[in-house]
Write a protein that holds these residues in place. Structure first.
Motif, PDB file in Angstrom:
ATOM      1  N   PHE A  30      -1.932  10.003  17.038  1.00 26.55           N
ATOM      2  CA  PHE A  30      -2.249   8.603  17.308  1.00 26.55           C
ATOM      3  C   PHE A  30      -3.312   8.251  16.275  1.00 26.55           C
ATOM      4  CE2 PHE A  30      -1.697   7.350  22.058  1.00 26.55           C
ATOM      5  CZ  PHE A  30      -1.087   6.162  21.728  1.00 26.55           C
ATOM      6  N   GLY A  31      -3.416   7.027  15.857  1.00 31.44           N
ATOM      7  CA  GLY A  31      -4.582   6.662  15.049  1.00 31.44           C
ATOM      8  C   GLY A  31      -4.527   7.070  13.591  1.00 31.44           C
ATOM      9  N   LEU A  32      -5.625   7.673  13.127  1.00 34.85           N
ATOM     10  CA  LEU A  32      -5.767   7.986  11.705  1.00 34.85           C
ATOM     11  C   LEU A  32      -4.719   9.005  11.245  1.00 34.85           C
ATOM     12  CD1 LEU A  32      -7.847   6.833   9.772  1.00 34.85           C
ATOM     13  CD2 LEU A  32      -9.228   8.893  10.122  1.00 34.85           C
ATOM     14  N   ARG A  33      -4.027   8.681  10.137  1.00 36.58           N
ATOM     15  CA  ARG A  33      -2.947   9.555   9.689  1.00 36.58           C
ATOM     16  C   ARG A  33      -2.654   9.362   8.221  1.00 36.58           C
ATOM     17  NH1 ARG A  33       1.855   6.509  12.885  1.00 36.58           N
ATOM     18  NH2 ARG A  33       2.253   4.849  11.431  1.00 36.58           N
ATOM     19  N   TYR A  34      -2.002  10.347   7.617  1.00 38.78           N
ATOM     20  CA  TYR A  34      -1.483  10.202   6.261  1.00 38.78           C
ATOM     21  C   TYR A  34      -0.022   9.822   6.358  1.00 38.78           C
ATOM     22  CZ  TYR A  34      -5.708  12.222   4.316  1.00 38.78           C
ATOM     23  OH  TYR A  34      -7.010  12.438   3.953  1.00 38.78           O
ATOM     24  N   GLN A  35       0.320   8.739   5.692  1.00 36.66           N
ATOM     25  CA  GLN A  35       1.680   8.231   5.815  1.00 36.66           C
ATOM     26  C   GLN A  35       2.247   7.901   4.442  1.00 36.66           C
ATOM     27  OE1 GLN A  35       2.057   4.881   8.434  1.00 36.66           O
ATOM     28  NE2 GLN A  35       4.280   5.056   8.412  1.00 36.66           N
ATOM     29  N   CYS A  36       3.539   8.168   4.254  1.00 36.19           N
ATOM     30  CA  CYS A  36       4.194   7.768   3.016  1.00 36.19           C
ATOM     31  C   CYS A  36       4.321   6.246   3.009  1.00 36.19           C
ATOM     32  CB  CYS A  36       5.566   8.410   2.912  1.00 36.19           C
ATOM     33  SG  CYS A  36       6.392   7.914   1.398  1.00 36.19           S
ATOM     34  N   PRO A  37       3.855   5.591   1.939  1.00 36.19           N
ATOM     35  CA  PRO A  37       3.910   4.117   1.910  1.00 36.19           C
ATOM     36  C   PRO A  37       5.342   3.594   1.796  1.00 36.19           C
ATOM     37  CG  PRO A  37       2.943   4.987  -0.119  1.00 36.19           C
ATOM     38  CD  PRO A  37       3.217   6.163   0.764  1.00 36.19           C
ATOM     39  N   ASN A  38       6.266   4.465   1.426  1.00 38.38           N
ATOM     40  CA  ASN A  38       7.668   4.067   1.353  1.00 38.38           C
ATOM     41  C   ASN A  38       8.251   4.046   2.770  1.00 38.38           C
ATOM     42  OD1 ASN A  38      10.426   3.902   1.016  1.00 38.38           O
ATOM     43  ND2 ASN A  38      10.450   5.211  -0.785  1.00 38.38           N
ATOM     44  N   MET A  39       8.552   2.853   3.261  1.00 43.47           N
ATOM     45  CA  MET A  39       8.942   2.683   4.664  1.00 43.47           C
ATOM     46  C   MET A  39      10.171   3.495   5.065  1.00 43.47           C
ATOM     47  SD  MET A  39       6.852   1.161   6.355  1.00 43.47           S
ATOM     48  CE  MET A  39       5.267   0.473   5.947  1.00 43.47           C
ATOM     49  N   GLU A  40      11.050   3.763   4.089  1.00 44.12           N
ATOM     50  CA  GLU A  40      12.270   4.503   4.427  1.00 44.12           C
ATOM     51  C   GLU A  40      12.001   5.982   4.693  1.00 44.12           C
ATOM     52  OE1 GLU A  40      14.740   3.326   1.099  1.00 44.12           O
ATOM     53  OE2 GLU A  40      14.202   1.295   1.762  1.00 44.12           O
ATOM     54  N   CYS A  41      10.832   6.473   4.262  1.00 45.60           N
ATOM     55  CA  CYS A  41      10.576   7.916   4.352  1.00 45.60           C
ATOM     56  C   CYS A  41      10.184   8.378   5.748  1.00 45.60           C
ATOM     57  CB  CYS A  41       9.482   8.329   3.380  1.00 45.60           C
ATOM     58  SG  CYS A  41      10.077   8.339   1.688  1.00 45.60           S
ATOM     59  N   ASP A  42       9.330   7.614   6.417  1.00 50.08           N
ATOM     60  CA  ASP A  42       8.927   7.991   7.755  1.00 50.08           C
ATOM     61  C   ASP A  42       8.306   9.391   7.795  1.00 50.08           C
ATOM     62  OD1 ASP A  42       8.606   7.359  10.410  1.00 50.08           O
ATOM     63  OD2 ASP A  42      10.479   8.320  11.024  1.00 50.08           O
ATOM     64  N   TYR A  43       7.524   9.728   6.771  1.00 53.19           N
ATOM     65  CA  TYR A  43       6.837  11.026   6.755  1.00 53.19           C
ATOM     66  C   TYR A  43       5.362  10.800   7.048  1.00 53.19           C
ATOM     67  CZ  TYR A  43       5.665  15.813   5.442  1.00 53.19           C
ATOM     68  OH  TYR A  43       5.222  17.121   5.456  1.00 53.19           O
TER      69      TYR A  43
END
Ligand SMILES: [Zn+2]
Ligand SMILES: [Zn+2]
Ligand SMILES: [Zn+2]
Ligand SMILES: [Zn+2]
Ligand SMILES: [Zn+2]
Length: 255
Positions: free
Chosen positions: A37-50
């Motif tokens: 929940f909350g703070l996370r590292y996310q791929c900015p490419n929406m299709e990746c969902d990583y």
């Protein structure tokens, strides 16, 4: 531990760099496979969902866990996967490890990256008590009603108030949070149904009086409020979620 605004998980997600973000939507971490929940590292490419927990990303970046006072003799190293044969159990939450982990080079202790960063102490507002992470507990866990989760197995750590009255195994808190999430009780929008929130609370404290009612003694009301405050704090630590956001999960009109 200082934060990195961007990391590159070269083995797990080589295509894109991951950016540090805050989100109000729960996720399953692609590294450790645990709820976040909350703070996370996310791929900015929406299709990746990583997505990775903040702590799992930091593990990739630094390879060292935050100081662990419970495992002073251990020399923890970060691994993407358990390098030893057999299933490893986290020595903090007593649950299986299914992805990223810190493992002691002596082969004795293993930690989920998020568990390794759990706060050791909180103050408990509305009382002169503190909540501490402990190895041994004197009272029963308010979720499973036991002192020991299972004899002979990894016990994990527990959160306990100074007077010992409020006490939870970290394992039981994590399991209850996951249940609440899969059953749809944890919803962060302002319109979240009051009854659902009550069910979530009931699931966290099954044998406790948790409803404030007219005619209750001042002492009983104080006890309920303290339990709810305690749960807000420990649940936000377990989920890695800012306190203010988790607080809305425990906001009832009658309080
Ligand atoms: Zn993770
Ligand atoms: Zn990507
Ligand atoms: Zn060790
Ligand atoms: Zn754990
Ligand atoms: Zn328990």
């Amino acid at each position: 531990m200082a934060g990195l605004l961007e990391i590159h998980d070269k083995d797990g997600h080589p295509e894109h760099k991951l950016k540090l973000e805050r989100s109000e939507v729960p996720f399953i971490c692609g590294g450790c496979k645990e709820l976040g929940f909350g703070l996370r590292y996310q791929c900015p490419n929406m299709e990746c969902d990583y997505i990775l927990h903040h702590e799992c990303g930091l593990g990739l970046g630094y390879g060292r866990p935050p100081t662990q006072k419970f495992f002073k003799k251990c020399d923890f190293q970060f691994h993407r996967q358990n390098p030893l044969p057999g299933t490893r159990i986290c020595d903090i939450c007593a649950l299986d490890i299914r992805g990223f982990l810190y493992q002691c080079s002596h082969g004795d202790n293993d930690l989920h990256p998020h568990c390794a960063s759990l706060p050791l102490t909180f103050t408990l507002p509305g009382s002169n008590q503190v909540i501490k992470l402990r190895e041994k507990i004197e009272s029963r866990c308010l979720k499973c009603q036991r002192k020991e989760r299972a004899s002979g197995k990894v016990q994990g750590l527990s959160y306990v108030s100074s007077d010992g009255m409020l006490c939870y195994h970290v394992a039981c808190l994590k399991e209850a949070c996951l249940d609440n999430w899969t059953m749809g009780y944890f919803q962060l929008d302002a319109l979240a149904n009051e009854e659902r929130k009550m069910l979530a609370l009931q699931n966290l404290a099954p044998n406790q009086e948790i409803r404030l009612r007219a005619g209750q003694s001042a002492n009983a009301m104080r006890g309920i409020r303290l339990l709810i405050t305690f749960l807000k704090l420990v649940v936000s630590a377990i989920l890695g979620e800012p306190f203010t956001l988790v607080s809305t999960l425990f906001q009832f009109s009658q309080n």
